[in-house]
Design a protein around this motif. Sequence first.
Motif, PDB file in Angstrom:
ATOM      1  N   UNK A 141       0.818  -1.202   0.000  1.00  0.00           N
ATOM      2  CA  UNK A 141       0.000   0.000   0.000  1.00  0.00           C
ATOM      3  C   UNK A 141       0.855   1.257   0.000  1.00  0.00           C
ATOM      4  N   UNK A 142       0.353   2.339  -0.607  1.00  0.00           N
ATOM      5  CA  UNK A 142       1.065   3.623  -0.524  1.00  0.00           C
ATOM      6  C   UNK A 142       1.224   4.062   0.926  1.00  0.00           C
ATOM      7  N   UNK A 143       2.412   4.489   1.257  1.00  0.00           N
ATOM      8  CA  UNK A 143       2.704   4.840   2.639  1.00  0.00           C
ATOM      9  C   UNK A 143       3.013   3.636   3.500  1.00  0.00           C
ATOM     10  N   UNK A 144       3.032   2.459   2.883  1.00  0.00           N
ATOM     11  CA  UNK A 144       3.264   1.229   3.631  1.00  0.00           C
ATOM     12  C   UNK A 144       4.735   0.891   3.722  1.00  0.00           C
ATOM     13  N   UNK A 145       5.025  -0.404   3.719  1.00  0.00           N
ATOM     14  CA  UNK A 145       6.389  -0.849   3.926  1.00  0.00           C
ATOM     15  C   UNK A 145       6.549  -1.390   5.332  1.00  0.00           C
ATOM     16  N   UNK A 146       7.758  -1.319   5.861  1.00  0.00           N
ATOM     17  CA  UNK A 146       8.057  -1.920   7.152  1.00  0.00           C
ATOM     18  C   UNK A 146       7.370  -1.197   8.304  1.00  0.00           C
ATOM     19  N   UNK A 147       7.316   0.133   8.265  1.00  0.00           N
ATOM     20  CA  UNK A 147       6.816   0.897   9.405  1.00  0.00           C
ATOM     21  C   UNK A 147       5.332   0.651   9.655  1.00  0.00           C
ATOM     22  N   UNK A 148       4.501   0.857   8.650  1.00  0.00           N
ATOM     23  CA  UNK A 148       3.061   0.660   8.808  1.00  0.00           C
ATOM     24  C   UNK A 148       2.753  -0.785   9.183  1.00  0.00           C
ATOM     25  N   UNK A 149       3.432  -1.724   8.571  1.00  0.00           N
ATOM     26  CA  UNK A 149       3.177  -3.139   8.833  1.00  0.00           C
ATOM     27  C   UNK A 149       3.437  -3.495  10.287  1.00  0.00           C
ATOM     28  N   UNK A 150       4.550  -3.004  10.854  1.00  0.00           N
ATOM     29  CA  UNK A 150       4.868  -3.344  12.246  1.00  0.00           C
ATOM     30  C   UNK A 150       3.859  -2.742  13.212  1.00  0.00           C
ATOM     31  N   UNK A 151       3.412  -1.523  12.948  1.00  0.00           N
ATOM     32  CA  UNK A 151       2.421  -0.891  13.829  1.00  0.00           C
ATOM     33  C   UNK A 151       1.117  -1.685  13.860  1.00  0.00           C
ATOM     34  N   UNK A 152       0.600  -2.001  12.675  1.00  0.00           N
ATOM     35  CA  UNK A 152      -0.675  -2.712  12.605  1.00  0.00           C
ATOM     36  C   UNK A 152      -0.541  -4.116  13.178  1.00  0.00           C
ATOM     37  N   UNK A 153       0.582  -4.777  12.921  1.00  0.00           N
ATOM     38  CA  UNK A 153       0.772  -6.138  13.426  1.00  0.00           C
ATOM     39  C   UNK A 153       0.795  -6.163  14.946  1.00  0.00           C
ATOM     40  N   UNK A 154       1.454  -5.183  15.562  1.00  0.00           N
ATOM     41  CA  UNK A 154       1.477  -5.177  17.027  1.00  0.00           C
ATOM     42  C   UNK A 154       0.092  -4.875  17.603  1.00  0.00           C
ATOM     43  N   UNK A 155      -0.634  -3.954  16.960  1.00  0.00           N
ATOM     44  CA  UNK A 155      -1.984  -3.646  17.434  1.00  0.00           C
ATOM     45  C   UNK A 155      -2.886  -4.877  17.341  1.00  0.00           C
ATOM     46  N   UNK A 156      -2.781  -5.625  16.247  1.00  0.00           N
ATOM     47  CA  UNK A 156      -3.578  -6.839  16.107  1.00  0.00           C
ATOM     48  C   UNK A 156      -3.179  -7.879  17.142  1.00  0.00           C
ATOM     49  N   UNK A 157      -1.877  -8.041  17.348  1.00  0.00           N
ATOM     50  CA  UNK A 157      -1.413  -9.054  18.303  1.00  0.00           C
ATOM     51  C   UNK A 157      -1.825  -8.692  19.721  1.00  0.00           C
ATOM     52  N   UNK A 158      -1.819  -7.425  20.046  1.00  0.00           N
ATOM     53  CA  UNK A 158      -2.252  -7.005  21.384  1.00  0.00           C
ATOM     54  C   UNK A 158      -3.713  -7.327  21.603  1.00  0.00           C
ATOM     55  N   UNK A 159      -4.512  -7.249  20.533  1.00  0.00           N
ATOM     56  CA  UNK A 159      -5.933  -7.592  20.651  1.00  0.00           C
ATOM     57  C   UNK A 159      -6.144  -9.098  20.719  1.00  0.00           C
TER      58      UNK A 159
END
Length: 495
Positions: A269-287
């Motif tokens: 996705x535009x604006x994606x890459x490593x940074x966006x992926x790590x943020x969303x992955x941690x938020x999902x894992x915390x849930x």
Amino acid sequence: MSFDLLDAFSLGLSAAWQGQYMLLLLVGCLIGLVVGALPGLGPASAMALLLPFTVHVSPLGALMLMAAIYYGAQYSGAATAIWTNVPGESSAAMTCHDGHPMALSGRGHRAQWFALGASFVAGSLGVVVLALASPLLVVWSYHFGPVEYVALLVVGLLGAAVLASGGMVRALAMVLLGMLFGLSGTDGHTGDTRFVSSWPQWRDGFGFGALALGLLAVAPLITHLQQTVTVSTAPGDTDGGAWPRRADWLAVLPALWRGSSLGLVLGVFPGGGALLSSWVAYALERSVSAHAQPPMGHGQPRGVVAPEAASSAGAQTAFLPTLALGLPANAVMAVVLGVLVLHRIEPGPQLMGVHPELFWGLIVSMGLGNLLLLVLSVPLLKVWRPLLQLPHKHGLPALLLLVGMVLYAREHGAWAVWTVAGFGLLGHLLHRLRCEPSLLVLGFVLGPWIEAHLRRALLLARGDWSVFLTRPVSAALLGVAVLLLLVVLLPRRKG
């Protein structure tokens, strides 16, 4: 366009498996490991600093070097996050939440093993997806004309602006400012000089190398040197740095697959890459792991595995729109496109057909690079902690001085050095104003392409602007752009 994946792999291996290219791959991996562990530098800064040197290297060698720096930084960014609670690379910020508590409880080396395993598995999956999906995306993009490309580029810039931090208005301002810089200089169609008529040194426009060096290298270093951060390293391990048991790996396996899957998707996705992926992955894992023991944020290994897997997978799949469509997902990918531009190679769908050895050689080198990073990272696991205690700020000004000397020698004058310094001060000012200079870089790269495709589209349509709404693909893409704006603006209006 039909293709044989085995033949493509053989072509890429024969192109990349050469002594000079393997040496550049090794150098890129080593630089990536170093800059990933240094807070304040990051892969984008290192890649921008090396831009002047890549002019004297073949296009494939330059791309292999730059790509290795980017995905190599994902391997070592976790070390700083685990031991010092300061992310070496921005995508490792989420690793701090559980990695550092693991180190404080005497499980620092075990956390590093988890991060290394997640990075290798997810990075390898990313290369496989990149190899399988790139030809399909290229075939699909051959149905694109100038109208569709304008809409696609608009969606890319808006997507990056929507996902940026600091507010939508600031993000759009950065994109538009970058486009103005990109359109400066002599117009290739009319011969008129735009915006810089009184500055003959900029008659040909601002060079990408000078802009990238200033905004992505000089500005972050100025900001970093101004900070006085006291870093305390966590104590050593109580378990002797033992290899995680089989049961430990099985316990984090669901987090590994969730993080990898998110990274494979969000990296495109535009604006994606490593940074966006790590943020969303941690938020999902915390849930998902809300009832795990120990809890998330208190030394849970899943909180290390998920963001590390997502960042490595996202770093690989970010190359998918860059190579197949010529649409950079983030500022780092804009630097990769800048390397192609410096070597006078037009990025986009035609890259696979015109330069297949370059296209597949880069993809094969990414698979080899992941193996090489695994081999290099294992011996470093026990030395990261003492290495991170060494001061590193004093070497950064010397590095800038070296780059300035190279620029002065190559340009035969000081004007390029002053241009880089000016963009560096501008980038530092933008950072103080909470703006993202990376969006300016994206606008700089994509602005001239939008203008070129827009002119071609209107020329074919005889000046009829409705062509952007009457063609189905263009109308759908512009609809996505409007939807992105509504997603951001409607909640604020409601509030």
